[in-house]
Design a protein around this motif. Sequence first.
Motif, PDB file in Angstrom:
ATOM      1  N   ASP A 280       0.807  -1.221   0.000  1.00 39.38           N
ATOM      2  CA  ASP A 280       0.000   0.000   0.000  1.00 39.38           C
ATOM      3  C   ASP A 280       0.837   1.267   0.000  1.00 39.38           C
ATOM      4  N   ARG A 289      -3.013   6.339  -5.606  1.00 45.89           N
ATOM      5  CA  ARG A 289      -3.273   4.902  -5.542  1.00 45.89           C
ATOM      6  C   ARG A 289      -2.090   4.205  -4.912  1.00 45.89           C
ATOM      7  N   THR A 290      -2.257   2.914  -4.638  1.00 43.75           N
ATOM      8  CA  THR A 290      -1.187   2.131  -4.029  1.00 43.75           C
ATOM      9  C   THR A 290      -0.386   1.397  -5.096  1.00 43.75           C
ATOM     10  N   ASP A 293      -2.181  -1.484  -6.543  1.00 40.50           N
ATOM     11  CA  ASP A 293      -3.399  -1.187  -7.313  1.00 40.50           C
ATOM     12  C   ASP A 293      -3.181  -1.336  -8.819  1.00 40.50           C
ATOM     13  N   HIS A 364      -2.508  -2.811   5.816  1.00 41.44           N
ATOM     14  CA  HIS A 364      -2.751  -2.327   4.458  1.00 41.44           C
ATOM     15  C   HIS A 364      -3.861  -1.297   4.526  1.00 41.44           C
ATOM     16  N   GLN A 365      -3.830  -0.317   3.610  1.00 43.67           N
ATOM     17  CA  GLN A 365      -4.902   0.673   3.554  1.00 43.67           C
ATOM     18  C   GLN A 365      -6.261   0.015   3.329  1.00 43.67           C
ATOM     19  N   TYR A 366      -6.258  -1.084   2.566  1.00 44.07           N
ATOM     20  CA  TYR A 366      -7.513  -1.753   2.231  1.00 44.07           C
ATOM     21  C   TYR A 366      -7.692  -2.975   3.132  1.00 44.07           C
ATOM     22  N   ARG A 369     -10.752  -6.362  -0.229  1.00 46.67           N
ATOM     23  CA  ARG A 369     -10.832  -6.061  -1.659  1.00 46.67           C
ATOM     24  C   ARG A 369     -11.725  -7.120  -2.291  1.00 46.67           C
ATOM     25  N   ASN A 385     -12.609  -1.628  -3.112  1.00 49.15           N
ATOM     26  CA  ASN A 385     -11.678  -1.651  -1.986  1.00 49.15           C
ATOM     27  C   ASN A 385     -12.321  -0.996  -0.768  1.00 49.15           C
TER      28      ASN A 385
END
Length: 459
Positions: A280, A289-290, A293, A364-366, A369, A385
């Motif tokens: 991320d 974005r990561t 991504d 992780h940011q997400y 997913r 996400n």
Amino acid sequence: MRRFIQNGAQLCALAVSAAIVTMAYAKTSAEDIARLDGPLTPIGAERAGNADGTIPAWTGKWLGVPPGIDYKAGDRYPDPYANEKPLFTITAQNMQQYAARLTDGEKALLKKYPDTFKMIVYPSHRDFRYPEDTYKAIRTYAPKTTMTADENGLKDFPPVAPFPVPKNGVEAMWNLRLASNLECESATYDQAVVYPDGNIAWGKVKYYIYGPRGAHPYEPNNPLVDKTFSRVQTVLPLSDRGTIIVSYDMWDQQGSDTRRTWTYNPGTRRVRQSPEFGFDQPLGPGGFRTVDDDRLFNGSGERYDWKILGKREIYVPYDNYKLMDPSIKYSDLLTKGHENMQYVRFELHRVWVLEATLKSGFRHQYAKRVIYLDEDSWAALAADNYDGRGMLWRTNLAPSVYAYDAKIFYPTTTFYHDLSSGAYYADRLTNQGEMPILSPTSNMTEAFFSPDAIRGDGN
């Protein structure tokens, strides 16, 4: 790539869990391989159409340039379906009629932008195929494919679809990771973050990929076949101009360091190894974005538990040759709130629904997913996400085309929508730039992707 383990007991639990999971992974059986010449296509999709005829049967009648299309290497890809008329348009007003065939992200965009976001639906097509040597490699190597104990590497696997009949989410994730295997990709991509007021932050990168595994014919004895190299040089924004990142992924290795990365900093004129590059880490203009991504998911899947939620019939962006058309200017495409939907073509296709849930002890940011994989290519066409509160945060669309030169399905302009801020990011823009070069043969070498190479080129 660092793991965040809370204590020794948890480490032991993860090790036991990994051993148990690994035992569940079986090689593709002879019976499943036989199905690739029967009810399934050579890559593992259902050969038949759907019950009501809105998804056609797979024909695979075209390899490379379709009949009647005037194309030579280096040209834009002409649209073989340019004369088709839309079947209907999905809007916020009629979306309930089509809700069963929409992703949660598509529904969210229709609700957030009720006056402007729409999905123009065209007839569905399944006309293209991969080279026969790709199919032969799947039949030959999928029965031998094994996964390393930690699920981060594969052994004896084909160039795409190592698990053409996946039995679990990790196998489907590996199909996704290898879906875009190209021997050579050379491109200059424009990038844009479009803010709610219409202001744009621009980016531009020079992008090179070298993956011997994607060569035609497939060469399993190539000493570099289990590596994919990348090189990305920033042109815009000016604050990062001249930054060069090189990396290579090792497909057949286990452990948390299967990617090696180095960065050239033009300010210091030094090259440093970047062991934390991936996952991320923010990337692109404004860090919108990561790293993972790219193509909606890229890189190691070690931080997530993966689960197949089943197959669904979904309206997805497909056969989007128009998004590479130089007659469409960025000022027309990049409208407030979201991309100009009159240029995005949707078709009904069957997709694998793949869910990734963040493992305990990892960050992780997400937190979750949900990725929608095209059954005919294993490429991701859409992704939703979610943040740590379980709220849908970003929804992304990756329109695709069939690349006539590389004979593979390929993402065009990719859109990342932030539902919280109302901004969105457009990546892989080429309308007002050069056509990407996707070549089935390559004169790139390992040396071009080395730390020494970027140290010399950066000075």
